[in-house]
Enzyme design. Structure first.
Site, PDB file in Angstrom:
ATOM      1  N   LYS A   2       7.091   8.119   1.178  1.00  0.00           N
ATOM      2  CA  LYS A   2       6.613   7.891  -0.194  1.00  0.00           C
ATOM      3  C   LYS A   2       6.164   9.218  -0.823  1.00  0.00           C
ATOM      4  O   LYS A   2       6.447   9.478  -1.994  1.00  0.00           O
ATOM      5  CB  LYS A   2       5.455   6.876  -0.206  1.00  0.00           C
ATOM      6  CG  LYS A   2       5.822   5.466   0.199  1.00  0.00           C
ATOM      7  CD  LYS A   2       6.807   4.782  -0.740  1.00  0.00           C
ATOM      8  CE  LYS A   2       6.202   4.387  -2.063  1.00  0.00           C
ATOM      9  NZ  LYS A   2       7.158   3.539  -2.858  1.00  0.00           N
TER      10      LYS A   2
ATOM     11  N   THR B  60       1.939   5.017  -3.593  1.00  0.00           N
ATOM     12  CA  THR B  60       0.849   4.407  -2.822  1.00  0.00           C
ATOM     13  C   THR B  60      -0.283   5.395  -2.563  1.00  0.00           C
ATOM     14  O   THR B  60      -0.051   6.614  -2.508  1.00  0.00           O
ATOM     15  CB  THR B  60       1.402   3.907  -1.471  1.00  0.00           C
ATOM     16  OG1 THR B  60       0.318   3.588  -0.605  1.00  0.00           O
ATOM     17  CG2 THR B  60       2.267   4.950  -0.759  1.00  0.00           C
ATOM     18  N   ASP B  61      -1.484   4.869  -2.329  1.00  0.00           N
ATOM     19  CA  ASP B  61      -2.617   5.748  -1.983  1.00  0.00           C
ATOM     20  C   ASP B  61      -2.429   6.400  -0.608  1.00  0.00           C
ATOM     21  O   ASP B  61      -3.109   7.367  -0.276  1.00  0.00           O
ATOM     22  CB  ASP B  61      -3.950   4.977  -2.036  1.00  0.00           C
ATOM     23  CG  ASP B  61      -4.058   3.840  -1.031  1.00  0.00           C
ATOM     24  OD1 ASP B  61      -3.068   3.533  -0.337  1.00  0.00           O
ATOM     25  OD2 ASP B  61      -5.151   3.239  -0.945  1.00  0.00           O
ATOM     26  N   GLU B  62      -1.493   5.859   0.202  1.00  0.00           N
ATOM     27  CA  GLU B  62      -1.301   6.408   1.557  1.00  0.00           C
ATOM     28  C   GLU B  62      -0.792   7.839   1.541  1.00  0.00           C
ATOM     29  O   GLU B  62      -0.878   8.536   2.552  1.00  0.00           O
ATOM     30  CB  GLU B  62      -0.325   5.543   2.358  1.00  0.00           C
ATOM     31  CG  GLU B  62      -0.866   4.171   2.622  1.00  0.00           C
ATOM     32  CD  GLU B  62      -0.228   3.478   3.804  1.00  0.00           C
ATOM     33  OE1 GLU B  62       0.448   4.136   4.613  1.00  0.00           O
ATOM     34  OE2 GLU B  62      -0.410   2.255   3.905  1.00  0.00           O
TER      35      GLU B  62
ATOM     36  N   TYR C 174       6.167   6.119   6.975  1.00  0.00           N
ATOM     37  CA  TYR C 174       6.219   5.425   5.679  1.00  0.00           C
ATOM     38  C   TYR C 174       5.558   6.281   4.594  1.00  0.00           C
ATOM     39  O   TYR C 174       6.155   6.550   3.536  1.00  0.00           O
ATOM     40  CB  TYR C 174       5.521   4.055   5.767  1.00  0.00           C
ATOM     41  CG  TYR C 174       5.117   3.499   4.410  1.00  0.00           C
ATOM     42  CD1 TYR C 174       6.081   3.057   3.500  1.00  0.00           C
ATOM     43  CD2 TYR C 174       3.773   3.441   4.020  1.00  0.00           C
ATOM     44  CE1 TYR C 174       5.705   2.571   2.240  1.00  0.00           C
ATOM     45  CE2 TYR C 174       3.396   2.963   2.772  1.00  0.00           C
ATOM     46  CZ  TYR C 174       4.364   2.525   1.888  1.00  0.00           C
ATOM     47  OH  TYR C 174       3.999   2.045   0.652  1.00  0.00           O
TER      48      TYR C 174
ATOM     49  N   ALA D 183      11.320  -0.649  -5.388  1.00  0.00           N
ATOM     50  CA  ALA D 183      12.089  -0.866  -4.151  1.00  0.00           C
ATOM     51  C   ALA D 183      11.656   0.128  -3.084  1.00  0.00           C
ATOM     52  O   ALA D 183      11.552   1.330  -3.338  1.00  0.00           O
ATOM     53  CB  ALA D 183      13.578  -0.705  -4.424  1.00  0.00           C
TER      54      ALA D 183
HETATM   55  P1  NAD Z   1       8.079  -5.442  -0.134  1.00  0.00           P
HETATM   56  O1  NAD Z   1       8.452  -4.911   1.203  1.00  0.00           O
HETATM   57  O2  NAD Z   1       7.444  -6.783  -0.229  1.00  0.00           O
HETATM   58  O3  NAD Z   1       9.364  -5.456  -1.080  1.00  0.00           O
HETATM   59  C1  NAD Z   1      10.285  -4.416  -1.124  1.00  0.00           C
HETATM   60  C2  NAD Z   1      11.524  -4.916  -1.858  1.00  0.00           C
HETATM   61  O4  NAD Z   1      12.443  -3.817  -1.983  1.00  0.00           O
HETATM   62  C3  NAD Z   1      12.274  -6.032  -1.122  1.00  0.00           C
HETATM   63  O5  NAD Z   1      12.630  -7.054  -2.020  1.00  0.00           O
HETATM   64  C4  NAD Z   1      13.516  -5.338  -0.576  1.00  0.00           C
HETATM   65  O6  NAD Z   1      14.630  -6.200  -0.439  1.00  0.00           O
HETATM   66  C5  NAD Z   1      13.746  -4.267  -1.642  1.00  0.00           C
HETATM   67  N1  NAD Z   1      14.527  -3.124  -1.134  1.00  0.00           N
HETATM   68  C6  NAD Z   1      14.319  -2.434   0.024  1.00  0.00           C
HETATM   69  N2  NAD Z   1      15.254  -1.466   0.140  1.00  0.00           N
HETATM   70  C7  NAD Z   1      16.039  -1.526  -0.972  1.00  0.00           C
HETATM   71  C8  NAD Z   1      17.138  -0.776  -1.437  1.00  0.00           C
HETATM   72  N3  NAD Z   1      17.640   0.242  -0.729  1.00  0.00           N
HETATM   73  N4  NAD Z   1      17.695  -1.106  -2.618  1.00  0.00           N
HETATM   74  C9  NAD Z   1      17.207  -2.140  -3.348  1.00  0.00           C
HETATM   75  N5  NAD Z   1      16.162  -2.896  -2.946  1.00  0.00           N
HETATM   76  C10 NAD Z   1      15.588  -2.586  -1.784  1.00  0.00           C
HETATM   77  O7  NAD Z   1       7.143  -4.315  -0.783  1.00  0.00           O
HETATM   78  P2  NAD Z   1       5.821  -4.455  -1.649  1.00  0.00           P
HETATM   79  O8  NAD Z   1       4.658  -4.589  -0.743  1.00  0.00           O
HETATM   80  O9  NAD Z   1       6.040  -5.439  -2.735  1.00  0.00           O
HETATM   81  O10 NAD Z   1       5.765  -2.966  -2.263  1.00  0.00           O
HETATM   82  C11 NAD Z   1       6.489  -2.655  -3.457  1.00  0.00           C
HETATM   83  C12 NAD Z   1       6.259  -1.192  -3.801  1.00  0.00           C
HETATM   84  O11 NAD Z   1       4.862  -0.946  -3.989  1.00  0.00           O
HETATM   85  C13 NAD Z   1       6.703  -0.227  -2.707  1.00  0.00           C
HETATM   86  O12 NAD Z   1       7.260   0.905  -3.325  1.00  0.00           O
HETATM   87  C14 NAD Z   1       5.416   0.156  -1.978  1.00  0.00           C
HETATM   88  O13 NAD Z   1       5.509   1.436  -1.424  1.00  0.00           O
HETATM   89  C15 NAD Z   1       4.425   0.108  -3.133  1.00  0.00           C
HETATM   90  N6  NAD Z   1       3.030  -0.224  -2.773  1.00  0.00           N
HETATM   91  C16 NAD Z   1       2.736  -1.319  -2.020  1.00  0.00           C
HETATM   92  C17 NAD Z   1       1.411  -1.641  -1.738  1.00  0.00           C
HETATM   93  C18 NAD Z   1       1.043  -2.861  -0.928  1.00  0.00           C
HETATM   94  O14 NAD Z   1      -0.137  -3.026  -0.607  1.00  0.00           O
HETATM   95  N7  NAD Z   1       1.967  -3.734  -0.582  1.00  0.00           N
HETATM   96  C19 NAD Z   1       0.375  -0.820  -2.230  1.00  0.00           C
HETATM   97  C20 NAD Z   1       0.717   0.318  -2.984  1.00  0.00           C
HETATM   98  C21 NAD Z   1       2.051   0.606  -3.271  1.00  0.00           C
HETATM   99  O1  DAU Z   2      -2.580   1.450   0.955  1.00  0.00           O
HETATM  100  C1  DAU Z   2      -1.403   0.946   0.385  1.00  0.00           C
HETATM  101  C2  DAU Z   2      -0.486   0.487   1.482  1.00  0.00           C
HETATM  102  O2  DAU Z   2      -1.048  -0.710   2.025  1.00  0.00           O
HETATM  103  C3  DAU Z   2       0.945   0.247   1.011  1.00  0.00           C
HETATM  104  O3  DAU Z   2       1.502   1.462   0.580  1.00  0.00           O
HETATM  105  C4  DAU Z   2       1.791  -0.348   2.149  1.00  0.00           C
HETATM  106  O4  DAU Z   2       3.093  -0.671   1.660  1.00  0.00           O
HETATM  107  C5  DAU Z   2       1.125  -1.601   2.650  1.00  0.00           C
HETATM  108  O5  DAU Z   2       1.851  -2.125   3.739  1.00  0.00           O
HETATM  109  C6  DAU Z   2      -0.325  -1.317   3.055  1.00  0.00           C
HETATM  110  O6  DAU Z   2      -0.380  -0.497   4.260  1.00  0.00           O
HETATM  111  P1  DAU Z   2      -1.437  -0.778   5.430  1.00  0.00           P
HETATM  112  O7  DAU Z   2      -0.935  -0.215   6.679  1.00  0.00           O
HETATM  113  O8  DAU Z   2      -2.814  -0.410   4.999  1.00  0.00           O
HETATM  114  O9  DAU Z   2      -1.371  -2.410   5.421  1.00  0.00           O
HETATM  115  P2  DAU Z   2      -1.294  -3.482   6.600  1.00  0.00           P
HETATM  116  O10 DAU Z   2      -1.448  -4.831   5.964  1.00  0.00           O
HETATM  117  O11 DAU Z   2      -0.144  -3.260   7.504  1.00  0.00           O
HETATM  118  O12 DAU Z   2      -2.636  -3.179   7.434  1.00  0.00           O
HETATM  119  C7  DAU Z   2      -3.894  -3.211   6.801  1.00  0.00           C
HETATM  120  C8  DAU Z   2      -4.921  -2.809   7.864  1.00  0.00           C
HETATM  121  O13 DAU Z   2      -5.014  -3.854   8.847  1.00  0.00           O
HETATM  122  C9  DAU Z   2      -4.563  -1.557   8.628  1.00  0.00           C
HETATM  123  O14 DAU Z   2      -5.756  -0.847   8.947  1.00  0.00           O
HETATM  124  C10 DAU Z   2      -3.919  -2.073   9.930  1.00  0.00           C
HETATM  125  C11 DAU Z   2      -4.664  -3.371  10.155  1.00  0.00           C
HETATM  126  N1  DAU Z   2      -3.893  -4.456  10.823  1.00  0.00           N
HETATM  127  C12 DAU Z   2      -2.689  -4.785  10.297  1.00  0.00           C
HETATM  128  C13 DAU Z   2      -1.933  -5.796  10.858  1.00  0.00           C
HETATM  129  C14 DAU Z   2      -0.586  -6.151  10.292  1.00  0.00           C
HETATM  130  C15 DAU Z   2      -4.439  -5.135  11.897  1.00  0.00           C
HETATM  131  O15 DAU Z   2      -5.564  -4.839  12.351  1.00  0.00           O
HETATM  132  N2  DAU Z   2      -3.703  -6.158  12.440  1.00  0.00           N
HETATM  133  C16 DAU Z   2      -2.471  -6.511  11.971  1.00  0.00           C
HETATM  134  O16 DAU Z   2      -1.835  -7.442  12.529  1.00  0.00           O
END
Ligand code: NAD
Ligand code: DAU
Length: 341
Positions: free
Chosen positions: A148, A120-122, A144, A78
């Site tokens: 994390k 996350t790697d961020e 963000y 979450a």
């Molecule tokens: P997402 O935004 O799609 O989903 C997040 C979920 O958490 C949602 O269902 C939301 O309703 C729930 N949530 C938010 N606040 C909450 C709270 N207070 N209590 C209970 N539930 C809550 O996110 P995602 O992209 O699936 O990412 C999931 C996890 O993985 C996150 O911790 C994110 O930091 C991590 N992560 C994401 C990525 C990526 O590329 N998306 C990469 C590395 C790590």
């Molecule tokens: O690296 C892991 C992370 O990746 C996760 O922890 C985050 O939850 C996830 O959102 C993601 O973060 P980014 O910022 O890298 O992802 P995003 O898809 O928002 O953007 C990817 C790249 O594309 C970034 O360099 C910004 C760029 N971008 C993004 C959007 C939404 C654009 O150029 N145009 C866009 O409209």
């Protein structure tokens, strides 16, 4: 095993729950999710009737609720997850990602159960060359990423202070089915299908390491079963690509699917004002998980992108419902302004 999976209605955890229920027939899953704008129970429609699955609507920060739930281990997905939203308003990120994680750590400490924290790697920030390993310093740049990194440090403090049996994973950028269309890959696919401008931030040369969501889910499961408590594991795919390359690849593939000429959708590309504090390059070294947990990514990137495009084409109702919700208001403020520049 009764697993408490938090954030299970989101992108990655909904894929993870589906994976766990099929990979471990003896497991039960409790999905605790607040259902923010990013939470969508339609992501789990195919498994909601399973007697091994329970959904609880609630906040991970609600300690009283947590005390009423029975479970053997916690996997904490979450979070508020979108960088652009954290630039507009950091508060919900601190509330859920830091304070919420702290409530989960408290209940895990009281129960003495395993806590797997999905990070996350961020948290490492950006680097022009090389790759971060698990001992690299935390240098987060967006609110963000800072939230994390803070939660990672809290997990560490519970391990040191309370002997909590915890592990942390730090994954790179995921893509695949059920990803909310505010993130780059689904946004590009849907804007291409709907012939809308595709906003590319800055010069489009920012680099991310893209991993197919199911590879991430398998990695989380491998760490849960074979990882050592007290450890951190990077999860990456060694698949670094600049954004503009991804955008062009998707446009070529969508054109192919729609029977258009290869260049027909390229005019949709619109360079817009850069994201504030935009990290130039993320790069992590996944050698530790490959060596110690014996996990490797399986999905080839081009195949994964094709599969993802096909999923969005065949699941129009899923995304059409999302595009009519509150998200559109956000999209218009965020991108409407940028597209003017
Ligand atoms: P997402 O935004 O799609 O989903 C997040 C979920 O958490 C949602 O269902 C939301 O309703 C729930 N949530 C938010 N606040 C909450 C709270 N207070 N209590 C209970 N539930 C809550 O996110 P995602 O992209 O699936 O990412 C999931 C996890 O993985 C996150 O911790 C994110 O930091 C991590 N992560 C994401 C990525 C990526 O590329 N998306 C990469 C590395 C790590
Ligand atoms: O690296 C892991 C992370 O990746 C996760 O922890 C985050 O939850 C996830 O959102 C993601 O973060 P980014 O910022 O890298 O992802 P995003 O898809 O928002 O953007 C990817 C790249 O594309 C970034 O360099 C910004 C760029 N971008 C993004 C959007 C939404 C654009 O150029 N145009 C866009 O409209």
């Amino acid at each position: 095993m009764k697993l408490l999976v938090t954030g299970g209605a989101g992108f990655i955890a909904s894929n993870y729950i589906r994976y766990v229920l099929s990979a471990h027939p003896g497991y039960r899953v409790i999905n605790l999710d607040k259902l923010t704008y990013a939470g969508n129970l339609e992501n789990l429609k195919d498994i909601e009737a399973s007697d091994r699955y329970t959904f609880i609507k609630g906040d991970i920060g609600d300690g009283e609720l947590l005390r009423k739930i029975e479970f053997d281990a916690i996997i904490n997905f979450a979070a508020e997850s979108h960088v652009d939203r954290s630039i507009l308003d950091a508060q919900p990120f601190l509330q859920t990602n830091v304070i919420g994680t702290c409530s989960l750590l408290e209940i895990a400490r009281q129960r003495g159960c395993v806590f797997l924290h999905i990070s996350t790697d961020e948290v490492y920030g950006s680097t022009p060359e090389g790759a971060f390993n698990e001992a690299s310093p935390l240098l987060p740049n967006s609110p963000y990423a800072a939230s994390k990194a803070s939660s990672d440090l809290l997990v560490r403090s519970y391990m040191e202070t309370h002997d909590l049996k915890a592990m942390i994973t730090r994954c790179s950028n995921n893509y695949g089915p059920y990803q909310f269309p505010e993130k780059l890959i689904p946004l590009v696919i849907l804007n291409a299908l709907n012939r809308k401008p595709i906003p590319v931030y800055g010069d489009g040369m920012n680099v991310r390491d893209w991993i197919y969501v199911m590879d991430h889910c398998r990695a989380v499961d491998a760490v849960f079963h074979n990882g050592a408590t007290g450890e951190i594991y990077n999860i990456g795919s060694r698949n670094e690509r600049p954004n503009i390359e991804i955008v062009k690849l998707i446009l070529r593939k969508v054109s192919e699917k729609l029977g258009l000429n290869e260049g027909d959708l390229m005019d949709l590309i619109t360079f817009v004002k850069d994201r504030k504090g935009h990290d130039r390059r993320y790069a992590i070294d996944p050698a530790k998980i490959e060596r110690d947990v014996r996990w490797k990514p399986e999905m080839d990137f081009e195949k994964g992108i094709t599969k993802t495009i096909e999923w969005y084409i065949s699941n129009k109702e899923w995304w059409q419902r999302i595009l009519t919700r509150e998200y559109m208001e956000y999209y218009t403020t965020q991108y409407g302004e940028r597209l003017k520049t």
